[in-house]
Design an enzyme around this catalytic site. Structure first.
Site, PDB file in Angstrom:
ATOM      1  N   CYS A 156      -2.583 -86.462  24.744  1.00 58.18           N
ATOM      2  CA  CYS A 156      -1.136 -86.496  24.509  1.00 58.18           C
ATOM      3  C   CYS A 156      -0.714 -85.140  23.924  1.00 58.18           C
ATOM      4  CB  CYS A 156      -0.871 -87.645  23.531  1.00 58.18           C
ATOM      5  SG  CYS A 156       0.854 -87.996  23.266  1.00 58.18           S
ATOM      6  N   CYS A 347       9.191 -86.909  31.822  1.00 60.13           N
ATOM      7  CA  CYS A 347       8.886 -86.493  30.442  1.00 60.13           C
ATOM      8  C   CYS A 347       9.853 -85.401  30.041  1.00 60.13           C
ATOM      9  CB  CYS A 347       7.473 -85.932  30.349  1.00 60.13           C
ATOM     10  SG  CYS A 347       6.282 -87.218  30.493  1.00 60.13           S
TER      11      CYS A 347
END
Ligand SMILES: Cc1cc2nc3c(=O)[nH]c(=O)nc-3n(C[C@H](O)[C@H](O)[C@H](O)COP(=O)(O)OP(=O)(O)OC[C@H]3O[C@@H](n4cnc5c(N)ncnc54)[C@H](O)[C@@H]3O)c2cc1C
Length: 430
Positions: A156, A347
């Site tokens: 991440c 995103c």
């Protein structure tokens, strides 16, 4: 008697699965078991760290919302799973029998560099973000160099980029930027890789944006040690380097929590203890166990010199939750229909003044569609999405009809697809 579905975890994955199940079958008994008493909108935790959001803005108590939608809530952690007996034991000693179990616990955080947990702070939980916010308030009084980074095995990377860019903006606003050298140190082979082999021109975009904002970067290295006043990293030849810092935010790597491991090696991936799932996010051995969210074992998109993992982003998780809810309801109705999530991702990396957005479909290459945009209005889209998601959680419907229509019109995306063959690794083509 109606079937009992137990959802372990009350984050994006768990709540989305529980709401989708409720929408698809009004008679199901659904219980959410989650250690934290609240739902938290994780993508806004970097904002919480910078004091741009309050805890109350981005969280909602689960005990207030779930019963309103006919979902039971047990505010305890799951301790162990007995997949042969279909039983979950909680930390409070409850033994819960399930017909179907959805594991959506999110990750256990692994602070793999020496001193990382002690001397740096992550933004991975609301508690960490609030701790970092306190550190920042002191830091502004006496600023110095900052290191933002990611250790080997991280999957991440988005929040690390966001935090670096947002901190740059905050420091500029406070008239302190010229006193704070910022260095981004990462296990990615290059900046903009993001565990995904890059998305479109993400490498060039990230390099340009870092240069524009005077953020130095070092990629393809291992952070090995964090000390109060420096971060130490090693290159591929084993040579070590030190970067001075007064404050650091280093992303940990993720693995499955103990409760997943307790279910045995047919459920927990032997390497990272995440839930073993097939294309339809069903465990291949125990067909009544499903995985949703960060806790699912998805193989890396490519081998990198220093290990990196594939991120599981919000949109991918919502798609997993929808597919799993459909698969459980199909199974209850003795239907052979099975669904796999598309695993596409939007995103948006907020940068304070503006933001950088990527759309990839599917996320796991080869990709049919890649789009990107860096613009001022993307910053407002990110904020608007946060409010929209919190509204969805409060109203109990995470997949309103207009959302799928809109995404299909704009991006040509469909959250789930009929899957003729569930065997095969998650994200692989059916
Ligand atoms: C800081 C950060 C920022 C991110 N930003 C973005 C973004 O901008 N866009 C995007 O698309 N994605 C983003 N992501 C990725 C992803 O969307 C989030 O990680 C998301 O919160 C994952 O959802 P989840 O449900 O899998 O896990 P979580 O949100 O972590 O939820 C898991 C829940 O399970 C509970 N739990 C844990 N262990 C147990 C147990 N043993 N028993 C019961 N309950 C348990 C936890 O308390 C938690 O409530 C971000 C991730 C992070 C960490």
């Amino acid at each position: 008697m109606s079937k009992h579905v137990v959802v372990l975890g009350g984050g994006i994955g768990g709540i989305a699965t529980a709401y989708n199940l409720r929408k698809l079958d009004k008679n199901l008994r659904i219980t959410v078991v989650s250690g934290r008493p609240y739902f938290g909108f994780t993508p806004a935790y970097p904002h919480l760290a910078l004091g741009w959001r309050k805890f109350e803005d981005i969280t909602v108590p689960l005990a207030n919302i779930l019963p309103k939608h006919g979902i039971e809530f047990i505010n305890e952690n799951g301790e162990s799973i007995d997949p042969d007996a279909n039983k979950l034991k909680t930390t409070g000693g409850k033994e819960i029998h399930y017909d179907y179990l959805v594991i959506a616990t999110g990750p256990k955080l692994v602070f793999g560099a020496e001193g990382q947990e002690q001397y740096s702070t992550s933004v991975c939980t609301a508690e960490h973000a609030m701790e970092l916010n306190k550190k920042l308030e002191d830091f502004y009084k006496n600023p110095g160099p900052v290191v933002v980074g990611a250790i080997p095995g991280v999957s991440c990377f988005g929040p690390a980029y966001e935090f670096a860019f947002m901190l740059h903006y905050e420091l500029k606003k406070r008239g302190l930027r010229h006193k704070v050298p910022i260095t981004y140190i990462t296990s990615e082979p290059y900046v903009g890789h993001m565990g995904l082999g890059g998305v479109g021109p993400s490498r060039r975009l990230m390099e340009d944006t870092m240069a524009e904002r005077s953020i130095s970067y070092v990629a393809n290295v291992k952070i090995t040690k964090v000390e109060p006043d420096k971060v130490i990293y090693e290159d591929l030849e084993g040579k070590t380097y030190e970067v001075p810092c007064k404050l650091s935010m280093i992303m940990p790597r993720f693995m499955g929590p103990e409760v997943v491991a307790s279910a045995g090696d047919k459920v927990a991936n032997p390497v990272n203890k995440m839930v073993i799932v097939n294309r339809c996010f069903q465990n291949p051995t125990y067909k009544n166990i499903f995985g949703v969210g960060v806790v699912t074992a998805i193989p890396p998109v490519e081998q990198t010199p220093i290990p990196t993992g594939v991120p599981k982003t919000g949109m991918m998780i919502e798609q997993m939750a929808l597919a799993v809810a459909h698969n459980i309801v199909s199974d209850i109705r003795n239907s052979a229909d099975r669904y796999a999530p598309e695993l596409s991702a939007i995103c948006i990396a907020d940068m304070g003044s503006d933001a950088m957005g990527f759309y990839a479909s599917p996320v796991i290459p080869p990709r049919s569609v890649v789009k990107y945009k860096k613009a001022l209005w993307m910053h407002w889209i990110k904020s608007a999405f946060e409010k929209y998601f919190m509204w969805k959680v409060k109203t109990g419907d995470v997949a309103p009809f207009f959302e799928e229509k809109m995404l299909s019109l704009i991006f040509g995306t469909h959250p789930i697809h009929v899957c003729k063959d569930c065997a095969g690794s998650p994200g692989s083509a059916c």
